[in-house]
Scaffold this motif. Structure first.
Motif, PDB file in Angstrom:
ATOM      1  N   ALA A  44       0.806  -1.244  -0.086  1.00  0.00           N
ATOM      2  CA  ALA A  44      -0.155  -0.047   0.132  1.00  0.00           C
ATOM      3  C   ALA A  44       0.858   1.351  -0.052  1.00  0.00           C
ATOM      4  O   ALA A  44       1.854   1.200   0.591  1.00  0.00           O
ATOM      5  CB  ALA A  44      -0.806  -0.029   1.136  1.00  0.00           C
ATOM      6  N   GLY A  45       0.239   2.427  -0.608  1.00  0.00           N
ATOM      7  CA  GLY A  45       0.902   3.642  -0.566  1.00  0.00           C
ATOM      8  C   GLY A  45       1.875   4.020  -1.673  1.00  0.00           C
ATOM      9  O   GLY A  45       2.321   5.242  -1.665  1.00  0.00           O
ATOM     10  N   ILE A  46       2.060   3.067  -2.630  1.00  0.00           N
ATOM     11  CA  ILE A  46       3.162   3.448  -3.736  1.00  0.00           C
ATOM     12  C   ILE A  46       2.293   3.878  -4.879  1.00  0.00           C
ATOM     13  O   ILE A  46       1.627   2.818  -5.574  1.00  0.00           O
ATOM     14  CB  ILE A  46       4.091   2.252  -3.710  1.00  0.00           C
ATOM     15  N   THR A  47       2.412   4.938  -5.469  1.00  0.00           N
ATOM     16  CA  THR A  47       1.895   5.215  -6.876  1.00  0.00           C
ATOM     17  C   THR A  47       2.554   6.275  -7.485  1.00  0.00           C
ATOM     18  O   THR A  47       3.754   6.998  -6.977  1.00  0.00           O
ATOM     19  CB  THR A  47       0.572   6.100  -6.522  1.00  0.00           C
ATOM     20  N   ALA A  48       2.501   6.500  -8.942  1.00  0.00           N
ATOM     21  CA  ALA A  48       3.257   7.097  -9.865  1.00  0.00           C
ATOM     22  C   ALA A  48       2.466   7.430 -10.986  1.00  0.00           C
ATOM     23  O   ALA A  48       1.483   6.979 -11.266  1.00  0.00           O
ATOM     24  CB  ALA A  48       4.362   6.625 -10.197  1.00  0.00           C
ATOM     25  N   THR A  49       2.597   8.595 -11.520  1.00  0.00           N
ATOM     26  CA  THR A  49       2.073   8.869 -12.913  1.00  0.00           C
ATOM     27  C   THR A  49       3.277   9.159 -14.018  1.00  0.00           C
ATOM     28  O   THR A  49       4.402   9.524 -13.582  1.00  0.00           O
ATOM     29  CB  THR A  49       1.372  10.227 -12.721  1.00  0.00           C
ATOM     30  N   GLY A  50       2.949   8.848 -15.178  1.00  0.00           N
ATOM     31  CA  GLY A  50       3.878   9.245 -16.243  1.00  0.00           C
ATOM     32  C   GLY A  50       3.179   9.310 -17.568  1.00  0.00           C
ATOM     33  O   GLY A  50       2.041   8.633 -17.538  1.00  0.00           O
ATOM     34  N   VAL A  51       3.958   9.825 -18.532  1.00  0.00           N
ATOM     35  CA  VAL A  51       3.453   9.727 -19.957  1.00  0.00           C
ATOM     36  C   VAL A  51       3.530   8.507 -20.428  1.00  0.00           C
ATOM     37  O   VAL A  51       2.692   7.881 -21.570  1.00  0.00           O
ATOM     38  CB  VAL A  51       4.196  11.060 -20.674  1.00  0.00           C
ATOM     39  N   THR A  52       4.848   7.698 -20.266  1.00  0.00           N
ATOM     40  CA  THR A  52       5.095   6.647 -20.963  1.00  0.00           C
ATOM     41  C   THR A  52       4.997   5.390 -19.829  1.00  0.00           C
ATOM     42  O   THR A  52       5.187   5.719 -18.622  1.00  0.00           O
ATOM     43  CB  THR A  52       6.523   6.460 -21.620  1.00  0.00           C
ATOM     44  N   GLU A  53       4.724   4.339 -20.067  1.00  0.00           N
ATOM     45  CA  GLU A  53       4.527   2.938 -19.324  1.00  0.00           C
ATOM     46  C   GLU A  53       5.854   2.887 -18.448  1.00  0.00           C
ATOM     47  O   GLU A  53       6.119   2.543 -17.407  1.00  0.00           O
ATOM     48  CB  GLU A  53       4.090   1.842 -19.978  1.00  0.00           C
ATOM     49  N   ARG A  54       7.085   2.999 -19.457  1.00  0.00           N
ATOM     50  CA  ARG A  54       8.451   2.691 -19.066  1.00  0.00           C
ATOM     51  C   ARG A  54       8.721   3.831 -17.626  1.00  0.00           C
ATOM     52  O   ARG A  54       9.078   3.286 -16.865  1.00  0.00           O
ATOM     53  CB  ARG A  54       9.465   2.810 -20.137  1.00  0.00           C
ATOM     54  N   ASP A  55       8.659   4.930 -18.183  1.00  0.00           N
ATOM     55  CA  ASP A  55       8.609   6.239 -17.071  1.00  0.00           C
ATOM     56  C   ASP A  55       7.891   5.763 -15.597  1.00  0.00           C
ATOM     57  O   ASP A  55       8.357   6.001 -14.509  1.00  0.00           O
ATOM     58  CB  ASP A  55       8.426   7.833 -17.332  1.00  0.00           C
ATOM     59  N   LEU A  56       6.800   5.601 -15.958  1.00  0.00           N
ATOM     60  CA  LEU A  56       5.650   5.182 -14.895  1.00  0.00           C
ATOM     61  C   LEU A  56       6.415   4.066 -13.844  1.00  0.00           C
ATOM     62  O   LEU A  56       6.425   3.862 -12.900  1.00  0.00           O
ATOM     63  CB  LEU A  56       4.353   5.063 -15.394  1.00  0.00           C
ATOM     64  N   LEU A  57       6.661   2.878 -14.733  1.00  0.00           N
ATOM     65  CA  LEU A  57       7.086   1.655 -13.983  1.00  0.00           C
ATOM     66  C   LEU A  57       8.553   1.977 -13.357  1.00  0.00           C
ATOM     67  O   LEU A  57       8.950   1.382 -12.243  1.00  0.00           O
ATOM     68  CB  LEU A  57       7.041   0.478 -14.906  1.00  0.00           C
ATOM     69  N   THR A  58       9.305   2.753 -13.812  1.00  0.00           N
ATOM     70  CA  THR A  58      10.602   3.111 -13.197  1.00  0.00           C
ATOM     71  C   THR A  58      10.244   3.634 -11.969  1.00  0.00           C
ATOM     72  O   THR A  58      11.074   3.590 -11.061  1.00  0.00           O
ATOM     73  CB  THR A  58      11.530   3.875 -14.359  1.00  0.00           C
ATOM     74  N   SER A  59       9.378   4.782 -11.861  1.00  0.00           N
ATOM     75  CA  SER A  59       9.146   5.417 -10.684  1.00  0.00           C
ATOM     76  C   SER A  59       8.726   4.613  -9.589  1.00  0.00           C
ATOM     77  O   SER A  59       9.143   4.735  -8.480  1.00  0.00           O
ATOM     78  CB  SER A  59       8.306   6.663 -11.057  1.00  0.00           C
ATOM     79  N   VAL A  60       7.682   3.629 -10.002  1.00  0.00           N
ATOM     80  CA  VAL A  60       7.187   2.609  -9.011  1.00  0.00           C
ATOM     81  C   VAL A  60       8.111   1.921  -8.431  1.00  0.00           C
ATOM     82  O   VAL A  60       8.223   1.584  -7.289  1.00  0.00           O
ATOM     83  CB  VAL A  60       5.887   1.927  -9.685  1.00  0.00           C
ATOM     84  N   MET A  61       9.010   1.208  -9.357  1.00  0.00           N
ATOM     85  CA  MET A  61      10.226   0.426  -8.898  1.00  0.00           C
ATOM     86  C   MET A  61      11.088   1.285  -8.025  1.00  0.00           C
ATOM     87  O   MET A  61      11.408   0.444  -6.771  1.00  0.00           O
ATOM     88  CB  MET A  61      10.685  -0.338 -10.107  1.00  0.00           C
ATOM     89  N   LYS A  62      11.261   2.147  -8.353  1.00  0.00           N
ATOM     90  CA  LYS A  62      12.190   2.951  -7.355  1.00  0.00           C
ATOM     91  C   LYS A  62      11.619   3.222  -5.837  1.00  0.00           C
ATOM     92  O   LYS A  62      12.303   2.977  -4.731  1.00  0.00           O
ATOM     93  CB  LYS A  62      12.807   4.352  -7.785  1.00  0.00           C
ATOM     94  N   GLN A  63      10.178   3.519  -5.968  1.00  0.00           N
ATOM     95  CA  GLN A  63       9.673   3.699  -4.859  1.00  0.00           C
ATOM     96  C   GLN A  63       9.797   2.509  -3.897  1.00  0.00           C
ATOM     97  O   GLN A  63       9.863   2.240  -2.537  1.00  0.00           O
ATOM     98  CB  GLN A  63       8.494   4.280  -4.946  1.00  0.00           C
ATOM     99  N   PHE A  64       9.141   1.453  -4.760  1.00  0.00           N
ATOM    100  CA  PHE A  64       8.915   0.170  -4.064  1.00  0.00           C
ATOM    101  C   PHE A  64      10.442  -0.419  -3.369  1.00  0.00           C
ATOM    102  O   PHE A  64      10.223  -0.889  -2.424  1.00  0.00           O
ATOM    103  CB  PHE A  64       8.574  -0.903  -5.114  1.00  0.00           C
ATOM    104  N   LYS A  65      11.614  -0.316  -4.218  1.00  0.00           N
ATOM    105  CA  LYS A  65      12.729  -0.794  -3.682  1.00  0.00           C
ATOM    106  C   LYS A  65      13.067  -0.061  -2.553  1.00  0.00           C
ATOM    107  O   LYS A  65      13.762  -0.559  -1.336  1.00  0.00           O
ATOM    108  CB  LYS A  65      13.845  -0.473  -4.751  1.00  0.00           C
TER     109      LYS A  65
END
Length: 100
Positions: A44-65
Motif C-alpha cells: 500500500a501507498g506507492i503510486t506514480a504517474t507518467g506519460v510513458t509506461e516505462r517512466d511510470l514503472l521506473t518511478s514505481v520500482m524506485k519507490q518500491f525498492k
C-alpha cells in the motif's frame, strides 16, 4: 599442465543470495493528457504517474525498492497486501521482479 596462478575459489558460505521481491503494479488507462497512473497492488501507498509506461514503472520500482530497503534496515516485517488489490475495468497488471 601446471597452473601456478589458479583462480580463487569461493565456497557457498561466501555467497549471499540477492533478495528478490515481486512488485505487482496496476496501470490505469491514459487520461485526456496522455498520462497514466500506476499503483502497487501488493504494498500500500506507492503510486506514480507518467506519460510513458516505462517512466511510470521506473518511478514505481524506485519507490518500491526504497520502501522494502527501509523495512529491511529497520528489521520490520514488510506489510505486503495479501491478497493484492485487483485491477478495475480498463486497468492492466504488470508483475516486476525487484532485486535489492
Amino acid at each position: 599442465m601446471n597452473d601456478t596462478n589458479p583462480l580463487p575459489q569461493i565456497s557457498m558460505a561466501d555467497c549471499q543470495p540477492v533478495p528478490v521481491f515481486n512488485c505487482h503494479v496496476i496501470l490505469s488507462p491514459s487520461d485526456a493528457d496522455g498520462r497514466r497512473t500506476g499503483r502497487v497492488a501488493n504494498l500500500a501507498g506507492i503510486t506514480a504517474t507518467g506519460v510513458t509506461e516505462r517512466d511510470l514503472l521506473t518511478s514505481v520500482m524506485k519507490q518500491f525498492k526504497a520502501v522494502i530497503q527501509q523495512y529491511i534496515r529497520e528489521e520490520k516485517p514488510i506489510p505486503f497486501v495479501d491478497p493484492p488489490e485487483t485491477p478495475r475495468v480498463g486497468e492492466v497488471e504488470r508483475f516486476i521482479p525487484v532485486h535489492l
